[in-house]
Enzyme design. Structure first.
Site, mmCIF file in Angstrom:
data_model
loop_
_atom_site.group_PDB
_atom_site.id
_atom_site.type_symbol
_atom_site.label_atom_id
_atom_site.label_comp_id
_atom_site.label_asym_id
_atom_site.label_seq_id
_atom_site.Cartn_x
_atom_site.Cartn_y
_atom_site.Cartn_z
ATOM 1 N N HIS A 37 0.833 -1.211 0.000
ATOM 2 C CA HIS A 37 0.000 0.000 0.000
ATOM 3 C C HIS A 37 0.868 1.262 0.000
ATOM 4 O O HIS A 37 0.564 2.249 -0.665
ATOM 5 C CB HIS A 37 -0.873 0.064 1.263
ATOM 6 C CG HIS A 37 -1.910 -1.010 1.350
ATOM 7 N ND1 HIS A 37 -1.877 -1.994 2.307
ATOM 8 C CD2 HIS A 37 -3.022 -1.240 0.620
ATOM 9 C CE1 HIS A 37 -2.928 -2.782 2.168
ATOM 10 N NE2 HIS A 37 -3.645 -2.356 1.153
ATOM 11 N N GLY A 147 -2.898 -1.844 -7.130
ATOM 12 C CA GLY A 147 -1.757 -2.762 -7.105
ATOM 13 C C GLY A 147 -1.969 -3.948 -8.031
ATOM 14 O O GLY A 147 -3.077 -4.454 -8.174
#
Ligand code: PAF
Length: 281
Positions: A37, A147
């Site tokens: 993250h 991601g």
């Protein structure tokens, strides 16, 4: 670092920033942040003036019986990590405000959500696309970063962004791995020490696939057979949900490795469901 909990306040703040000529970067998360993250936040920061990170464990993307209730949460730790990574604003909406009584409007992407994760987690992507569309509408970002770890999610959300005409620059950042190769994931917190060791079966299988392609083995059945062997020799109790070879952008299944093919897999390791993927060519 401002923490905003109301939709109206977030909308107001975003509008003000845009009026000041600031480019807004958005990083949507469900919290319990890890290095993956933080890499998204740093990537957003390089491509925008102000980064808004959202933390929302979205009930709509969990099916009954999945891990919504026990999904790990650590707001205080998350705020510290976001500030450390250069995040500017954190938006933590309340479920009652995101999904008020009588809520019945959803965003859905069709074919791309019928395969891979979508085939074993019905309704999951409808929850993801709905919440991300809402976050887009509230934050009005110029740039968004997702991601590659959630490869199908990245493809589905790219489609939604294009199809609905959001004027957002869409970026996908590479998977961040632990030193031994395990893909970072909030769900790794569920792994006990034995499971943590055996969770490497996903990475080992993907590395095997990549090595086979390097030696010109292009038949996915052969590769899959080897991958299954690697998984079960690393984690004898593993339950394999799927191993798939698909085109990077259309998610169509491939019988031969040619062009941009991604191997992805979902495996239950001591009861913990993990996913991972790797580009093979
Ligand atoms: O990848 C996630 O954490 C979630 O699916 C997302 C994109 C934040 C939507 O809830």
């Amino acid at each position: 670092m401002p923490v905003v909990r109301s939709i109206a306040k977030m909308q107001h703040l975003s509008r003000r920033l845009t009026a000041q000529g600031k480019r807004i970067g958005l990083v949507p998360t469900m919290g319990y942040l890890h290095g993956g993250h933080l890499a998204l936040i740093r990537r957003a920061k390089r491509n925008a003036d102000v980064v808004v990170t959202t933390i929302f464990v979205n009930p709509k993307q969990f099916a009954p019986g999945e891990d919504f209730e026990r999904y790990p949460r650590d707001e205080r730790g998350d705020l510290r990590k976001i500030a450390g990574a250069g995040g500017d604003i954190v938006f933590i909406p309340r479920a009652e405000e995101m999904y008020p009584d009588g809520f019945q409007t959803y965003v859905g992407v069709e074919q791309l959500t019928n395969v891979l994760e979508g085939s074993v987690r019905p309704g999951h992507f409808k929850g993801v696309t709905t919440v991300v569309a809402k976050l887009f509408n509230i934050v009005r970002p110029d740039v968004v970063v997702f991601g590659m770890k959630d490869f199908q999610q990245a493809v589905v959300l790219r489609r939604m962004t294009r199809d609905l005409g959001y004027p957002i620059r869409y970026m996908v950042a590479p998977t961040v791995r632990e030193r031994d190769g395990l893909a970072m994931s909030s769900r790794n917190a569920y792994l006990n020490p034995v499971a943590r060791r055996e969770a490497l079966c996903l990475y080992y299988a993907l590395r095997t696939a990549k090595a086979m392609v390097r030696t010109r083995v292009m038949d996915v059945h052969k590769i899959e057979r080897e991958m299954r062997g690697v998984i079960l020799s690393t984690c004898p109790t593993a339950k394999i949900d799927y191993i798939a070879f698909t085109d990077l952008s259309t998610l169509t299944p491939r019988r031969k490795i040619a062009g941009d093919v991604v191997a992805s897999l979902a495996v239950r390791v001591h009861g913990v469901r993990l996913i991972d993927n790797m580009r093979l060519a």
